[in-house]
Scaffold this motif. Structure first.
Motif, PDB file in Angstrom:
ATOM      1  N   ASP A 126       0.857  -1.175   0.000  1.00 26.44           N
ATOM      2  CA  ASP A 126       0.000   0.000   0.000  1.00 26.44           C
ATOM      3  C   ASP A 126       0.903   1.237   0.000  1.00 26.44           C
ATOM      4  O   ASP A 126       1.974   1.226   0.620  1.00 26.44           O
ATOM      5  CB  ASP A 126      -0.888   0.021   1.245  1.00 26.44           C
ATOM      6  N   VAL A 127       0.483   2.286  -0.663  1.00 29.05           N
ATOM      7  CA  VAL A 127       1.300   3.503  -0.793  1.00 29.05           C
ATOM      8  C   VAL A 127       0.477   4.731  -0.437  1.00 29.05           C
ATOM      9  O   VAL A 127      -0.670   4.859  -0.865  1.00 29.05           O
ATOM     10  CB  VAL A 127       1.861   3.650  -2.222  1.00 29.05           C
ATOM     11  N   ILE A 128       1.067   5.624   0.366  1.00 36.82           N
ATOM     12  CA  ILE A 128       0.498   6.952   0.605  1.00 36.82           C
ATOM     13  C   ILE A 128       1.529   7.974   0.150  1.00 36.82           C
ATOM     14  O   ILE A 128       2.671   7.946   0.598  1.00 36.82           O
ATOM     15  CB  ILE A 128       0.165   7.195   2.086  1.00 36.82           C
ATOM     16  N   ALA A 129       1.142   8.872  -0.745  1.00 40.87           N
ATOM     17  CA  ALA A 129       2.054   9.892  -1.258  1.00 40.87           C
ATOM     18  C   ALA A 129       1.469  11.277  -0.992  1.00 40.87           C
ATOM     19  O   ALA A 129       0.258  11.444  -0.813  1.00 40.87           O
ATOM     20  CB  ALA A 129       2.287   9.699  -2.749  1.00 40.87           C
ATOM     21  N   LEU A 130       2.347  12.266  -0.986  1.00 45.65           N
ATOM     22  CA  LEU A 130       1.972  13.645  -0.673  1.00 45.65           C
ATOM     23  C   LEU A 130       2.333  14.589  -1.813  1.00 45.65           C
ATOM     24  O   LEU A 130       3.454  14.554  -2.327  1.00 45.65           O
ATOM     25  CB  LEU A 130       2.677  14.088   0.612  1.00 45.65           C
ATOM     26  N   SER A 131       1.390  15.429  -2.209  1.00 43.54           N
ATOM     27  CA  SER A 131       1.608  16.532  -3.136  1.00 43.54           C
ATOM     28  C   SER A 131       2.290  16.070  -4.429  1.00 43.54           C
ATOM     29  O   SER A 131       1.798  15.168  -5.098  1.00 43.54           O
ATOM     30  CB  SER A 131       2.398  17.638  -2.436  1.00 43.54           C
ATOM     31  N   ARG A 149      -0.949  -2.483  -4.136  1.00 47.63           N
ATOM     32  CA  ARG A 149      -2.337  -2.901  -3.937  1.00 47.63           C
ATOM     33  C   ARG A 149      -3.272  -1.700  -3.991  1.00 47.63           C
ATOM     34  O   ARG A 149      -4.321  -1.738  -4.630  1.00 47.63           O
ATOM     35  CB  ARG A 149      -2.509  -3.628  -2.610  1.00 47.63           C
ATOM     36  N   THR A 150      -2.890  -0.632  -3.298  1.00 47.67           N
ATOM     37  CA  THR A 150      -3.697   0.591  -3.267  1.00 47.67           C
ATOM     38  C   THR A 150      -2.774   1.795  -3.330  1.00 47.67           C
ATOM     39  O   THR A 150      -1.573   1.695  -3.037  1.00 47.67           O
ATOM     40  CB  THR A 150      -4.535   0.695  -1.977  1.00 47.67           C
ATOM     41  N   LEU A 151      -3.348   2.938  -3.672  1.00 46.04           N
ATOM     42  CA  LEU A 151      -2.590   4.185  -3.720  1.00 46.04           C
ATOM     43  C   LEU A 151      -3.430   5.291  -3.092  1.00 46.04           C
ATOM     44  O   LEU A 151      -4.576   5.522  -3.490  1.00 46.04           O
ATOM     45  CB  LEU A 151      -2.246   4.542  -5.166  1.00 46.04           C
ATOM     46  N   GLN A 258      -5.586   9.011 -14.438  1.00 53.26           N
ATOM     47  CA  GLN A 258      -6.704   8.322 -15.084  1.00 53.26           C
ATOM     48  C   GLN A 258      -6.359   6.884 -15.448  1.00 53.26           C
ATOM     49  O   GLN A 258      -7.245   6.029 -15.522  1.00 53.26           O
ATOM     50  CB  GLN A 258      -7.126   9.083 -16.345  1.00 53.26           C
ATOM     51  N   ALA A 259      -5.079   6.602 -15.647  1.00 54.40           N
ATOM     52  CA  ALA A 259      -4.651   5.270 -16.078  1.00 54.40           C
ATOM     53  C   ALA A 259      -4.470   4.291 -14.922  1.00 54.40           C
ATOM     54  O   ALA A 259      -4.243   3.100 -15.157  1.00 54.40           O
ATOM     55  CB  ALA A 259      -3.338   5.382 -16.858  1.00 54.40           C
ATOM     56  N   LEU A 260      -4.564   4.753 -13.679  1.00 47.43           N
ATOM     57  CA  LEU A 260      -4.345   3.870 -12.537  1.00 47.43           C
ATOM     58  C   LEU A 260      -5.446   2.814 -12.456  1.00 47.43           C
ATOM     59  O   LEU A 260      -6.632   3.119 -12.581  1.00 47.43           O
ATOM     60  CB  LEU A 260      -4.305   4.685 -11.240  1.00 47.43           C
ATOM     61  N   ALA A 261      -5.020   1.578 -12.205  1.00 41.97           N
ATOM     62  CA  ALA A 261      -5.969   0.466 -12.166  1.00 41.97           C
ATOM     63  C   ALA A 261      -6.336   0.043 -10.754  1.00 41.97           C
ATOM     64  O   ALA A 261      -7.398  -0.532 -10.536  1.00 41.97           O
ATOM     65  CB  ALA A 261      -5.381  -0.734 -12.923  1.00 41.97           C
ATOM     66  N   MET A 262      -5.481   0.333  -9.772  1.00 39.60           N
ATOM     67  CA  MET A 262      -5.735  -0.093  -8.398  1.00 39.60           C
ATOM     68  C   MET A 262      -6.689   0.868  -7.690  1.00 39.60           C
ATOM     69  O   MET A 262      -6.924   1.974  -8.182  1.00 39.60           O
ATOM     70  CB  MET A 262      -4.413  -0.193  -7.630  1.00 39.60           C
ATOM     71  N   PRO A 263      -7.242   0.479  -6.540  1.00 42.46           N
ATOM     72  CA  PRO A 263      -8.071   1.415  -5.782  1.00 42.46           C
ATOM     73  C   PRO A 263      -7.264   2.648  -5.369  1.00 42.46           C
ATOM     74  O   PRO A 263      -6.122   2.534  -4.914  1.00 42.46           O
ATOM     75  CB  PRO A 263      -8.495   0.597  -4.562  1.00 42.46           C
ATOM     76  N   ALA A 320     -10.174  -4.004   0.281  1.00 47.29           N
ATOM     77  CA  ALA A 320      -9.966  -5.434   0.532  1.00 47.29           C
ATOM     78  C   ALA A 320     -11.228  -6.216   0.228  1.00 47.29           C
ATOM     79  O   ALA A 320     -11.185  -7.315  -0.339  1.00 47.29           O
ATOM     80  CB  ALA A 320      -9.547  -5.654   1.973  1.00 47.29           C
ATOM     81  N   GLY A 321     -12.395  -5.643   0.564  1.00 45.14           N
ATOM     82  CA  GLY A 321     -13.653  -6.314   0.286  1.00 45.14           C
ATOM     83  C   GLY A 321     -13.933  -6.424  -1.199  1.00 45.14           C
ATOM     84  O   GLY A 321     -14.457  -7.436  -1.681  1.00 45.14           O
TER      85      GLY A 321
END
Length: 322
Positions: A126-131, A149-151, A258-263, A320-321
């Motif tokens: 899982d990734v959290i990014a800023l600005s 898995r997620t962004l 727009q191209a991102l496929a993950m949640p 996850a659900g």
């Protein structure tokens, strides 16, 4: 790829460590390859945890470091494996005198994410990014979708009116940036290169810019002090000069999103100088996107950590659900 412990750092890194504490009080290790140079990563979490690892990616500005992600690092280190990195040119990572681009930053994220995945049984992170870090994370997510898995995107750049206009124009080089070589050439004249940066990063100047970021007079004083420390290290001006000259901004950032496929979970505030999200309608209708607005500036995790964590954890549960 080369992995080195902190005891194997080069002389420059050791010299910096004497005057500059790490941005996060945690074990740190180094990764390096020919494209990114040496980057420093920070790691913690419950011993023996089987939870999925989380990677935190800071922003880019004159004083950026992993300290910008400290509230989230401090929270999640109690619950799951959590990592953060100093992007190339910042913190304890290499501050070489070169042009810094989205390609270099994206490669650093991929390098770190692959190492984290290797350490945790080949699971997606899982990734959290800023600005501005969000643009680099999005590019990494489009290039290696199975790695993440997620962004989560906190106050992401790339949704302003210029980005929307670029998306509507269609076509174009996906690697194009807003680089202004003439401006970088002016900043890097040896006669005033370091002197100008010193003026730009006085405590008064840093406080001024942080107030614009937070959108209020009250800022995080610990962040201000660390920003001052990191901007007064050897080579501190090299990456920021690429930043202010436009080299790190992708022309087609909106298309990357727009191209991102993950949640994807996006959060932005309503105060300060960074509230132009005119182009977010381009992703609002996508089934994998969740957008949340908070009554904060561009650092919501410093102002309302509980709300950010609650929103993010709920997003993870739903992802996850799904």
């Amino acid at each position: 790829m080369q992995v080195a412990s902190t005891t194997q750092s080069d002389h420059a890194a050791v010299a910096r460590a004497v005057t500059m504490p790490p941005p996060l009080a945690a074990h740190h290790f180094e990764l390096a390859d020919a494209r990114t140079g040496r980057i420093t990563c920070y790691a913690d979490g419950p011993a023996g945890s089987t939870e999925r690892p989380l990677l935190l990616i800071h922003s880019v500005n004159a004083a950026a470091t992993a300290y910008e992600m400290k509230p989230l690092f401090e929270h999640y280190r109690q619950h799951r494996p959590v990592y953060a990195l100093d992007l190339p040119g910042f913190g304890l990572s290499d501050r070489a005198d070169r042009i810094y681009t989205p390609r270099i930053m994206t490669d650093a994220i991929l390098l770190a994410a692959n190492e984290i995945r290797r350490r945790h049984g080949d699971v997606a992170v899982d990734v959290i990014a800023l600005s501005l870090g969000c643009e680099f994370a999005a590019r990494a997510g489009t290039e290696a979708p199975n790695l993440f898995r997620t962004l989560a995107l906190l106050s992401p750049t790339g949704f302003d009116r210029r980005a929307e206009a670029a998306a509507n124009n269609g076509g174009g080089d996906k690697n194009a940036t807003r680089a202004m070589p003439w401006l970088r050439k002016i900043f890097t004249v040896p006669l005033w290169k370091h002197r100008f940066f010193t003026l730009l990063t006085s405590r008064a100047s840093i406080r001024f810019f942080l107030r614009k970021t937070f959108g209020r007079k009250d800022i995080d004083e610990g962040l201000l002090e660390y920003d001052y420390i990191t901007t007064h290290q050897p080579g501190a001006e090299n990456a920021p000069y690429s930043f202010v000259s436009g080299y790190m901004f992708s022309v087609h950032a909106l298309k990357l999103y727009q191209a991102l496929a993950m949640p994807v979970w996006m959060v932005h505030g309503v105060r300060g100088d960074f509230v132009d999200y005119n182009g977010k309608h381009a992703v609002e209708g996508l089934p994998n996107w969740t957008i949340q607005v908070m009554q904060t500036g561009a650092m919501p995790h410093f102002e309302q950590l509980d709300k950010v964590v609650a929103g993010y954890d709920d997003f993870l549960t739903r992802a996850a659900g799904a």
